[in-house]
Motif scaffolding. Structure first.
Motif, PDB file in Angstrom:
ATOM      1  N   GLY A   1       0.804  -1.217   0.000  1.00  0.00           N
ATOM      2  CA  GLY A   1       0.000   0.000   0.000  1.00  0.00           C
ATOM      3  C   GLY A   1       0.834   1.263   0.000  1.00  0.00           C
ATOM      4  N   LEU A   2       2.154   1.136  -0.164  1.00  0.00           N
ATOM      5  CA  LEU A   2       3.058   2.285  -0.155  1.00  0.00           C
ATOM      6  C   LEU A   2       3.356   2.743  -1.585  1.00  0.00           C
ATOM      7  CD1 LEU A   2       5.528   1.133   2.636  1.00  0.00           C
ATOM      8  CD2 LEU A   2       3.504   2.588   2.862  1.00  0.00           C
ATOM      9  N   ASP A   3       4.104   3.835  -1.703  1.00  0.00           N
ATOM     10  CA  ASP A   3       4.465   4.377  -3.016  1.00  0.00           C
ATOM     11  C   ASP A   3       5.758   3.719  -3.490  1.00  0.00           C
ATOM     12  OD1 ASP A   3       2.256   6.055  -2.831  1.00  0.00           O
ATOM     13  OD2 ASP A   3       3.418   7.671  -1.917  1.00  0.00           O
ATOM     14  N   TRP A   4       5.628   2.498  -3.964  1.00  0.00           N
ATOM     15  CA  TRP A   4       6.792   1.701  -4.343  1.00  0.00           C
ATOM     16  C   TRP A   4       7.117   1.884  -5.829  1.00  0.00           C
ATOM     17  CZ3 TRP A   4       6.085  -1.749  -8.291  1.00  0.00           C
ATOM     18  CH2 TRP A   4       4.765  -2.120  -8.567  1.00  0.00           C
ATOM     19  N   GLU A   5       8.369   1.585  -6.133  1.00  0.00           N
ATOM     20  CA  GLU A   5       8.847   1.543  -7.521  1.00  0.00           C
ATOM     21  C   GLU A   5       9.978   0.529  -7.583  1.00  0.00           C
ATOM     22  OE1 GLU A   5      11.310   4.378 -10.705  1.00  0.00           O
ATOM     23  OE2 GLU A   5      10.150   5.290  -9.097  1.00  0.00           O
ATOM     24  N   VAL A   6       9.942  -0.339  -8.566  1.00  0.00           N
ATOM     25  CA  VAL A   6      11.040  -1.277  -8.794  1.00  0.00           C
ATOM     26  C   VAL A   6      11.763  -0.862 -10.069  1.00  0.00           C
ATOM     27  CG1 VAL A   6      11.730  -3.659  -9.232  1.00  0.00           C
ATOM     28  CG2 VAL A   6       9.850  -3.187  -7.643  1.00  0.00           C
ATOM     29  N   VAL A   7      13.000  -0.442  -9.940  1.00  0.00           N
ATOM     30  CA  VAL A   7      13.838  -0.120 -11.099  1.00  0.00           C
ATOM     31  C   VAL A   7      14.517  -1.408 -11.545  1.00  0.00           C
ATOM     32  CG1 VAL A   7      15.828   1.181 -11.927  1.00  0.00           C
ATOM     33  CG2 VAL A   7      14.227   2.246 -10.312  1.00  0.00           C
ATOM     34  N   ARG A   8      14.282  -1.783 -12.800  1.00  0.00           N
ATOM     35  CA  ARG A   8      14.885  -3.007 -13.334  1.00  0.00           C
ATOM     36  C   ARG A   8      15.984  -2.648 -14.330  1.00  0.00           C
ATOM     37  NH1 ARG A   8      10.357  -6.167 -16.046  1.00  0.00           N
ATOM     38  NH2 ARG A   8       9.904  -4.066 -16.782  1.00  0.00           N
ATOM     39  N   ALA A   9      17.002  -3.489 -14.359  1.00  0.00           N
ATOM     40  CA  ALA A   9      18.138  -3.221 -15.245  1.00  0.00           C
ATOM     41  C   ALA A   9      18.604  -4.518 -15.887  1.00  0.00           C
ATOM     42  CB  ALA A   9      19.281  -2.586 -14.465  1.00  0.00           C
ATOM     43  N   PRO A  10      19.244  -4.434 -17.058  1.00  0.00           N
ATOM     44  CA  PRO A  10      19.822  -5.604 -17.709  1.00  0.00           C
ATOM     45  C   PRO A  10      21.239  -5.861 -17.184  1.00  0.00           C
ATOM     46  CG  PRO A  10      20.049  -3.711 -19.138  1.00  0.00           C
ATOM     47  CD  PRO A  10      19.384  -3.222 -17.868  1.00  0.00           C
TER      48      PRO A  10
ATOM     49  N   GLY B   1      12.176  -5.446 -23.716  1.00  0.00           N
ATOM     50  CA  GLY B   1      11.780  -5.636 -25.105  1.00  0.00           C
ATOM     51  C   GLY B   1      11.139  -4.427 -25.747  1.00  0.00           C
ATOM     52  N   VAL B   2      10.947  -3.349 -24.975  1.00  0.00           N
ATOM     53  CA  VAL B   2      10.309  -2.131 -25.494  1.00  0.00           C
ATOM     54  C   VAL B   2      11.215  -0.946 -25.204  1.00  0.00           C
ATOM     55  CG1 VAL B   2       8.256  -0.656 -25.455  1.00  0.00           C
ATOM     56  CG2 VAL B   2       8.041  -3.110 -24.975  1.00  0.00           C
ATOM     57  N   ASN B   3      11.759  -0.340 -26.271  1.00  0.00           N
ATOM     58  CA  ASN B   3      12.671   0.795 -26.113  1.00  0.00           C
ATOM     59  C   ASN B   3      13.782   0.447 -25.127  1.00  0.00           C
ATOM     60  OD1 ASN B   3      13.608   3.396 -26.665  1.00  0.00           O
ATOM     61  ND2 ASN B   3      12.478   4.303 -24.959  1.00  0.00           N
ATOM     62  N   ALA B   4      14.442  -0.675 -25.373  1.00  0.00           N
ATOM     63  CA  ALA B   4      15.420  -1.195 -24.408  1.00  0.00           C
ATOM     64  C   ALA B   4      16.553  -1.920 -25.123  1.00  0.00           C
ATOM     65  CB  ALA B   4      14.731  -2.149 -23.445  1.00  0.00           C
ATOM     66  N   SER B   5      17.678  -2.034 -24.395  1.00  0.00           N
ATOM     67  CA  SER B   5      18.803  -2.821 -24.878  1.00  0.00           C
ATOM     68  C   SER B   5      19.180  -3.829 -23.802  1.00  0.00           C
ATOM     69  CB  SER B   5      19.983  -1.919 -25.232  1.00  0.00           C
ATOM     70  OG  SER B   5      20.592  -1.408 -24.046  1.00  0.00           O
ATOM     71  N   THR B   6      20.391  -4.360 -23.895  1.00  0.00           N
ATOM     72  CA  THR B   6      20.764  -5.456 -22.994  1.00  0.00           C
ATOM     73  C   THR B   6      21.835  -5.080 -21.982  1.00  0.00           C
ATOM     74  OG1 THR B   6      22.370  -6.256 -24.636  1.00  0.00           O
ATOM     75  CG2 THR B   6      20.151  -7.220 -24.695  1.00  0.00           C
ATOM     76  N   SER B   7      22.150  -3.776 -21.842  1.00  0.00           N
ATOM     77  CA  SER B   7      23.167  -3.401 -20.858  1.00  0.00           C
ATOM     78  C   SER B   7      22.996  -1.942 -20.442  1.00  0.00           C
ATOM     79  CB  SER B   7      24.581  -3.612 -21.414  1.00  0.00           C
ATOM     80  OG  SER B   7      24.863  -2.664 -22.441  1.00  0.00           O
ATOM     81  N   ILE B   8      23.621  -1.606 -19.319  1.00  0.00           N
ATOM     82  CA  ILE B   8      23.727  -0.227 -18.843  1.00  0.00           C
ATOM     83  C   ILE B   8      24.851  -0.194 -17.812  1.00  0.00           C
ATOM     84  CG2 ILE B   8      22.072  -0.454 -16.945  1.00  0.00           C
ATOM     85  CD1 ILE B   8      21.177   2.446 -17.583  1.00  0.00           C
ATOM     86  N   SER B   9      25.537   0.924 -17.691  1.00  0.00           N
ATOM     87  CA  SER B   9      26.578   1.027 -16.668  1.00  0.00           C
ATOM     88  C   SER B   9      25.929   1.288 -15.315  1.00  0.00           C
ATOM     89  CB  SER B   9      27.558   2.155 -16.990  1.00  0.00           C
ATOM     90  OG  SER B   9      26.956   3.419 -16.775  1.00  0.00           O
ATOM     91  N   ARG B  10      26.597   0.840 -14.269  1.00  0.00           N
ATOM     92  CA  ARG B  10      26.091   1.095 -12.916  1.00  0.00           C
ATOM     93  C   ARG B  10      26.047   2.597 -12.637  1.00  0.00           C
ATOM     94  NH1 ARG B  10      25.963  -3.679  -9.942  1.00  0.00           N
ATOM     95  NH2 ARG B  10      27.100  -5.418 -10.887  1.00  0.00           N
ATOM     96  N   ALA B  11      26.944   3.341 -13.250  1.00  0.00           N
ATOM     97  CA  ALA B  11      26.968   4.783 -13.039  1.00  0.00           C
ATOM     98  C   ALA B  11      25.699   5.439 -13.570  1.00  0.00           C
ATOM     99  CB  ALA B  11      28.200   5.393 -13.706  1.00  0.00           C
ATOM    100  N   ASP B  12      25.272   5.060 -14.777  1.00  0.00           N
ATOM    101  CA  ASP B  12      24.049   5.634 -15.333  1.00  0.00           C
ATOM    102  C   ASP B  12      22.813   5.094 -14.619  1.00  0.00           C
ATOM    103  OD1 ASP B  12      24.843   7.514 -17.307  1.00  0.00           O
ATOM    104  OD2 ASP B  12      25.445   5.877 -18.619  1.00  0.00           O
ATOM    105  N   LEU B  13      22.850   3.839 -14.211  1.00  0.00           N
ATOM    106  CA  LEU B  13      21.745   3.283 -13.432  1.00  0.00           C
ATOM    107  C   LEU B  13      21.563   4.053 -12.133  1.00  0.00           C
ATOM    108  CD1 LEU B  13      19.588   1.121 -12.894  1.00  0.00           C
ATOM    109  CD2 LEU B  13      21.421  -0.342 -11.983  1.00  0.00           C
ATOM    110  N   ALA B  14      22.678   4.354 -11.457  1.00  0.00           N
ATOM    111  CA  ALA B  14      22.624   5.117 -10.211  1.00  0.00           C
ATOM    112  C   ALA B  14      22.025   6.497 -10.440  1.00  0.00           C
ATOM    113  CB  ALA B  14      24.016   5.241  -9.607  1.00  0.00           C
TER     114      ALA B  14
END
Length: 210
Positions: free
Chosen positions: A150-159, A176-189
């Motif tokens: 019941g909280l304001d949750w969000e799950v950020v998913r990464a490849p 599979g939608v506007n996505a690729s198969t990698s990202i750096s931890r720096a940009d994810l952060a």
């Protein structure tokens, strides 16, 4: 500015997120089993010794904070349900202390209705189901806990996560939608930190990639 309760600050993604948060002026209370594993020192940072599987440690970490950033998960020798149990402790403490916003990190193997997985995505999930089924089970368990909170949750998913430098540009979509198969931890952060002030993806599981 919002005060952040951070779980997983000693991990590879956490060590990209924490300096970024401090540099932007946030105050952070970070839980760590080994405080020495968080080398940053700042008047804005308080490292709390303890374990996410200990409810009292979690509750102490949340005191005086406004938003939770949860970056912990499966590592070598961790319990197979560490993310589910730890998230349950966090949610219980949030509810008790009146904190509503939580941003949690997971992988692309966690399904979401908006996904349109391509063959490569399906293969990766299939391999994970065979090789590390507990990782997927734990990811889903933690998502179930969040969705029932019941909280304001969000799950950020990464490849697949890389150690490359921040590019400052990435895509936010679904598997599979506007996505690729990698990202750096720096940009994810960078994306995760932006969510602290954003409500765009509350109740959703955005997938961040190049």
């Amino acid at each position: 500015m919002k005060r952040i309760a951070l779980f997983g600050g000693s991990g590879l993604t956490g060590q990209q997120f924490l300096p970024l948060a401090l540099a932007q002026g946030y105050s952070v209370r970070a839980l760590a089993r080994n405080p020495a594993s968080i080398p940053q020192q700042s008047a804005q940072l308080e490292v709390i010794p303890g374990d996410v599987l200990n409810a009292a440690d979690v509750a102490r970490t949340l005191q005086g904070t406004d938003v939770v950033v949860s970056l912990f998960g499966q590592v070598k020798n961790s319990p197979k349900d560490v993310q589910t149990r730890g998230t349950a402790n966090i949610i219980a403490a949030m509810q008790e202390q009146g904190i509503r916003r939580i941003i949690s990190l997971s992988g692309g193997g966690l399904p979401y209705p908006a996904d349109q997985p391509k063959l490569a995505d399906k293969l990766i999930r299939g391999i994970m189901r065979l090789a590390v089924p507990h990782v997927l089970t734990d990811a889903q368990g933690h998502a179930d806990v969040l969705q029932a909170s019941g909280l304001d949750w969000e799950v950020v998913r990464a490849p697949r996560l890389t150690t490359g430098p921040a590019r400052g540009q990435y895509r936010v979509g679904w598997v599979g939608v506007n996505a690729s198969t990698s990202i750096s931890r720096a940009d994810l952060a960078d994306f995760i930190l932006k969510q602290v002030e954003s409500e765009e993806f509350v109740g959703q599981m955005p997938f961040v990639s190049y």
